[in-house]
Write an enzyme that holds these catalytic residues in place. Structure first.
Site, short mmCIF file in Angstrom:
data_model
loop_
_atom_site.label_atom_id
_atom_site.label_comp_id
_atom_site.label_asym_id
_atom_site.label_seq_id
_atom_site.Cartn_x
_atom_site.Cartn_y
_atom_site.Cartn_z
N HIS A 168 1.89 -22.09 -25.31
CA HIS A 168 3.35 -21.42 -25.11
C HIS A 168 3.15 -20.26 -25.70
CE1 HIS A 168 4.92 -24.20 -22.21
NE2 HIS A 168 4.97 -25.27 -22.87
N ASP A 189 1.90 -19.51 -15.26
CA ASP A 189 1.37 -20.72 -15.29
C ASP A 189 0.24 -21.25 -16.09
OD1 ASP A 189 2.08 -23.48 -14.96
OD2 ASP A 189 1.66 -23.42 -12.63
N LEU A 247 10.35 1.31 -17.43
CA LEU A 247 9.73 0.05 -16.88
C LEU A 247 11.01 -0.81 -17.07
CD1 LEU A 247 7.84 -2.27 -15.97
CD2 LEU A 247 7.51 -2.72 -18.49
#
Ligand code: FPP
Length: 241
Positions: free
Chosen positions: A40, A23, A134
């Site tokens: 972004h 955020d 991962l």
């Protein structure tokens, strides 16, 4: 960097699964007098720091909230930009993620995004399916309530009422990625302190960690700080000890 962050390393007490609410992209950019889209773009770069940190610390599962079911109500220009960025991320990062042993999955709805985007997502899932270092899950057009509604719908398609009531294990099997362990730690940047419909079923017993830092400023040190704090928590899962 604090001593604590310095001392964070591969450790049995590390969380297995970290979920991240990325955020503050918009505020990061506006504070610098830039466009939200710049935030972004910088945010997508910060995802690389998270992935490198998780690989270094051998965290096996990461899930990131890239686009929520509620994000559709943003201006069309911003929504379009976010999807272009995601498409670019998939295109640009696929080879490196493959090479680093990262398996990529997507959770969320696939019926409201473009066919070409879904094709790219499926290609990335297919091409990384054998990787084991991962597991990186991207939540796209994802909402926790929506996931639960879809899970119930799917369950009712295969179960008859005569089969009796539904247990939590049954419902769990119909979530978007039932093979993933529940998150141990949820990180949220930008000072907001809520889950915002992210993994609301799976995060029932997750530890929550918040930082004032905006997502584009997230580094491996931020990750190390979150993990160091997590290691001091005493998880009881509703029991006495
Ligand atoms: C929240 O910042 C972030 C999002 C809604 C989208 C998350 C997207 C990225 C980090 C970039 C793309 C991701 C990938 C994986 C390529 P905000 O816009 O709500 O910020 P604000 O609260 O300051 O307005």
């Amino acid at each position: 960097m604090s001593n604590q962050a310095n001392s964070t390393q591969v450790n049995d007490s590390n969380p297995r699964h970290i979920a991240v609410i990325m955020d503050g992209n918009g505020r990061w950019a506006l504070n610098k007098g830039n466009q939200r889209s710049d935030g972004h773009r910088a945010g997508s770069e910060a995802v690389r720091n998270l992935v490198s940190g998780a690989l270094d610390l051998q965290i096996p599962y990461i899930t990131i909230y890239a686009f929520s079911t509620e994000n559709w109500s943003r201006p069309k220009m911003e929504v379009d930009f976010l999807f272009r960025l995601l498409a670019h991320f998939i295109e640009k990062e696929l080879a490196e993620l493959k090479e680093k042993g990262v398996r990529v999955r997507f959770i969320g709805r696939r019926d409201r995004i473009s066919k070409s985007m879904v094709a790219q997502m499926e290609k990335m899932e297919r091409e990384t399916i054998t990787n084991t270092k991962l597991s990186l899950t991207l939540a796209i057009d994802y909402g926790g309530r929506d996931e639960i509604h879809r899970a119930v719908d799917r369950m009712l398609e295969v179960r008859t009422v005569a089969e009796g009531s539904c247990s939590s294990a049954d419902l769990h099997d119909f979530l978007d990625a039932p093979e993933l362990p529940d998150p141990d730690l949820v990180i949220r940047t930008s000072g907001e302190m809520r889950l915002s419909n992210f993994l609301i079923y799976q995060a029932a017993y997750a530890e929550l960690w918040f930082t004032e830092e905006y997502w584009p400023d997230f580094t491996q040190k931020t990750l190390a700080r979150a993990i160091a704090d997590y290691q001091k928590r005493h998880r009881r899962f509703g029991k006495i000890k």
